[in-house]
Design a protein around this motif. Structure first.
Motif, PDB file in Angstrom:
ATOM      1  N   ARG A 259      49.742  50.146  47.856  1.00  0.00           N
ATOM      2  CA  ARG A 259      50.659  49.490  46.927  1.00  0.00           C
ATOM      3  C   ARG A 259      51.245  48.214  47.523  1.00  0.00           C
ATOM      4  O   ARG A 259      51.320  48.052  48.749  1.00  0.00           O
ATOM      5  N   ALA A 260      51.623  47.317  46.627  1.00  0.00           N
ATOM      6  CA  ALA A 260      52.206  46.049  47.056  1.00  0.00           C
ATOM      7  C   ALA A 260      53.563  46.285  47.706  1.00  0.00           C
ATOM      8  O   ALA A 260      54.383  47.041  47.194  1.00  0.00           O
ATOM      9  N   ARG A 261      53.784  45.619  48.823  1.00  0.00           N
ATOM     10  CA  ARG A 261      55.075  45.713  49.514  1.00  0.00           C
ATOM     11  C   ARG A 261      55.941  44.496  49.215  1.00  0.00           C
ATOM     12  O   ARG A 261      56.994  44.306  49.827  1.00  0.00           O
ATOM     13  N   GLY A 262      55.480  43.676  48.305  1.00  0.00           N
ATOM     14  CA  GLY A 262      56.247  42.511  47.890  1.00  0.00           C
ATOM     15  C   GLY A 262      55.736  42.019  46.554  1.00  0.00           C
ATOM     16  O   GLY A 262      54.846  42.620  45.953  1.00  0.00           O
ATOM     17  N   THR A 263      56.296  40.919  46.082  1.00  0.00           N
ATOM     18  CA  THR A 263      55.919  40.339  44.797  1.00  0.00           C
ATOM     19  C   THR A 263      55.185  39.026  45.038  1.00  0.00           C
ATOM     20  O   THR A 263      55.511  38.278  45.959  1.00  0.00           O
ATOM     21  N   GLY A 264      54.162  38.759  44.210  1.00  0.00           N
ATOM     22  CA  GLY A 264      53.433  37.506  44.367  1.00  0.00           C
ATOM     23  C   GLY A 264      52.163  37.490  43.550  1.00  0.00           C
ATOM     24  O   GLY A 264      51.941  38.339  42.682  1.00  0.00           O
ATOM     25  N   ILE A 265      51.330  36.490  43.830  1.00  0.00           N
ATOM     26  CA  ILE A 265      50.030  36.336  43.178  1.00  0.00           C
ATOM     27  C   ILE A 265      48.971  36.872  44.143  1.00  0.00           C
ATOM     28  O   ILE A 265      48.875  36.425  45.291  1.00  0.00           O
ATOM     29  N   LEU A 266      48.201  37.831  43.672  1.00  0.00           N
ATOM     30  CA  LEU A 266      47.274  38.560  44.541  1.00  0.00           C
ATOM     31  C   LEU A 266      45.924  37.850  44.639  1.00  0.00           C
ATOM     32  O   LEU A 266      45.345  37.435  43.628  1.00  0.00           O
ATOM     33  N   HIS A 267      45.441  37.744  45.852  1.00  0.00           N
ATOM     34  CA  HIS A 267      44.091  37.240  46.121  1.00  0.00           C
ATOM     35  C   HIS A 267      43.315  38.348  46.830  1.00  0.00           C
ATOM     36  O   HIS A 267      43.668  38.761  47.937  1.00  0.00           O
ATOM     37  N   LEU A 268      42.274  38.853  46.175  1.00  0.00           N
ATOM     38  CA  LEU A 268      41.495  39.964  46.705  1.00  0.00           C
ATOM     39  C   LEU A 268      40.534  39.481  47.786  1.00  0.00           C
ATOM     40  O   LEU A 268      39.926  38.416  47.661  1.00  0.00           O
ATOM     41  N   GLU A 269      40.370  40.305  48.819  1.00  0.00           N
ATOM     42  CA  GLU A 269      39.423  39.977  49.877  1.00  0.00           C
ATOM     43  C   GLU A 269      38.384  41.074  50.081  1.00  0.00           C
ATOM     44  O   GLU A 269      37.522  40.955  50.959  1.00  0.00           O
ATOM     45  N   VAL A 270      38.451  42.143  49.307  1.00  0.00           N
ATOM     46  CA  VAL A 270      37.425  43.188  49.321  1.00  0.00           C
ATOM     47  C   VAL A 270      37.076  43.531  47.880  1.00  0.00           C
ATOM     48  O   VAL A 270      37.843  43.247  46.954  1.00  0.00           O
ATOM     49  N   GLY A 271      35.920  44.159  47.695  1.00  0.00           N
ATOM     50  CA  GLY A 271      35.476  44.525  46.362  1.00  0.00           C
ATOM     51  C   GLY A 271      35.209  46.012  46.246  1.00  0.00           C
ATOM     52  O   GLY A 271      35.287  46.765  47.231  1.00  0.00           O
ATOM     53  N   LEU A 272      34.879  46.434  45.050  1.00  0.00           N
ATOM     54  CA  LEU A 272      34.563  47.838  44.806  1.00  0.00           C
ATOM     55  C   LEU A 272      33.356  48.264  45.633  1.00  0.00           C
ATOM     56  O   LEU A 272      32.385  47.521  45.779  1.00  0.00           O
ATOM     57  N   GLY A 273      33.431  49.469  46.161  1.00  0.00           N
ATOM     58  CA  GLY A 273      32.322  50.016  46.925  1.00  0.00           C
ATOM     59  C   GLY A 273      32.321  49.668  48.392  1.00  0.00           C
ATOM     60  O   GLY A 273      31.499  50.196  49.156  1.00  0.00           O
TER      61      GLY A 273
END
Length: 328
Positions: A259-273
């Motif tokens: 879960r997010a520990r702060g507020t902001g705009i998320l940028h993913l660095e991993v994908g499904l699988g």
């Protein structure tokens, strides 16, 4: 001796034939009738009775396409046993693209239902009475919740040997031992003695080819494992163009959300699988000017089976669902 006809609602379906049946649910304020659509394929030869359903949540449309494609090549003249296909269970929610019923009840928390209860309860009771009570095995097709995406996976009681066998036969990338939820179709059907596989894949209100293809082949593999249909090369894992057969599903006995520990705009660095180790950086949160305000790290090792597709997150929001592979 010929098989007896199959009774559902006020209709009987002869062996070796198929029929689309409308089970009455309610009447709209405009006077139109709303019915539960069921396609019955009653095989000429004896065998198990199986149901496959989708859209218990009205915005989970992916399973409707899975059922359409899985049923297309089937014939009652060659099928052994009986298949009940219910592509849309939450008909009213499906009509409006809404997860819930008009009274905001969650149909998948309303089972086994009651003939005198709420609308959700009545639909659940109808489904249990006319479909589940007549079946040995069920496949319940779902997608992730709104603004999330799931890796194709089977959730089931892997402690039951026969359920585990069918979960493996389905051939999804992951099979997760999942607890029963009060009021769910899976719990109510299990209480009636049925084996239930719950398929989770993809996103709401979207047809995504990969999870659809996994679902179609999975349904066919289960029917093959039950000896209801003869195997095809695809059912055996010999996919055209593939260099290796479909791999054995990864078994997971537990999972949890980062879960997010702060507020902001998320940028993913991993994908499904993807497999991640404890401490692996999964993404980062930035402010509206692009300044990085916090990093997101894995709190457990495992495979990413779900993630959020919402770029704007608040503290406490679920971001990455990680399943822990089982080590025997």
């Amino acid at each position: 001796m010929a098989r007896e006809s199959f009774a559902i609602g006020n209709v009987r379906v002869r062996a070796g034939s198929s029929k689309e049946v409308e089970l009455p649910i309610t009447r709209l304020v405009t006077g139109g009738d709303v019915s539960l659509p069921v396609r019955v394929i009653h095989g000429r030869e004896p065998g198990p009775t199986v149901w496959v359903n989708a859209a218990i949540h009205g915005d989970e449309v992916l399973g409707v396409e899975v059922i359409r494609r899985a049923l297309a090549p089937l014939s009652a003249k060659t099928l052994r046993g009986t298949l009940l296909a219910v592509p849309v269970v939450n008909v009213l929610g499906f009509m409006t693209g809404d997860r819930y019923l008009p009274d905001r009840r969650d149909l998948n928390r309303s089972f086994p239902g009651s003939s005198r209860g709420s609308l959700a309860s009545r639909i659940a009771h109808l489904f249990m009475t006319e479909v589940v009570s007549k079946c040995d095995v069920g496949i319940d097709l779902h997608t992730a919740a709104d603004r999330r995406e799931n890796l194709p996976q089977i959730r089931a009681d892997l402690d039951d040997p026969r359920t585990r066998e069918l979960a493996q036969a389905f051939g999804a990338p992951v099979m997760l031992h999942a607890k029963l939820r009060d009021g769910s179709l899976r719990q109510a059907a299990r209480d009636r003695g049925a084996i239930v596989l719950l398929y989770e894949a993809g996103e709401v209100m979207r047809f995504d080819e990969q999870p659809i293809a996994v679902g179609v082949e999975g349904v066919r593999r289960v029917l093959t494992a039950l000896d209801m249909i003869d195997p095809t090369p695809a059912d055996l894992g010999e996919i055209v163009g593939a260099t290796e057969p479909t791999p054995t599903p990864v078994e997971a006995r537990g999972s949890g959300w980062v879960r997010a520990r702060g507020t902001g705009i998320l940028h993913l660095e991993v994908g499904l699988g993807e497999y991640v180790e404890v401490g692996r950086r999964l993404g980062g949160l930035s402010d509206t000017f692009g300044r990085r305000v916090r990093l997101v790290h894995a709190d457990r090792a495992g495979i990413v089976i779900g993630l959020t597709r919402a770029p704007i997150v608040n503290a406490g929001d679920a971001l990455f669902h990680i399943a822990t592979p089982h080590v025997p």
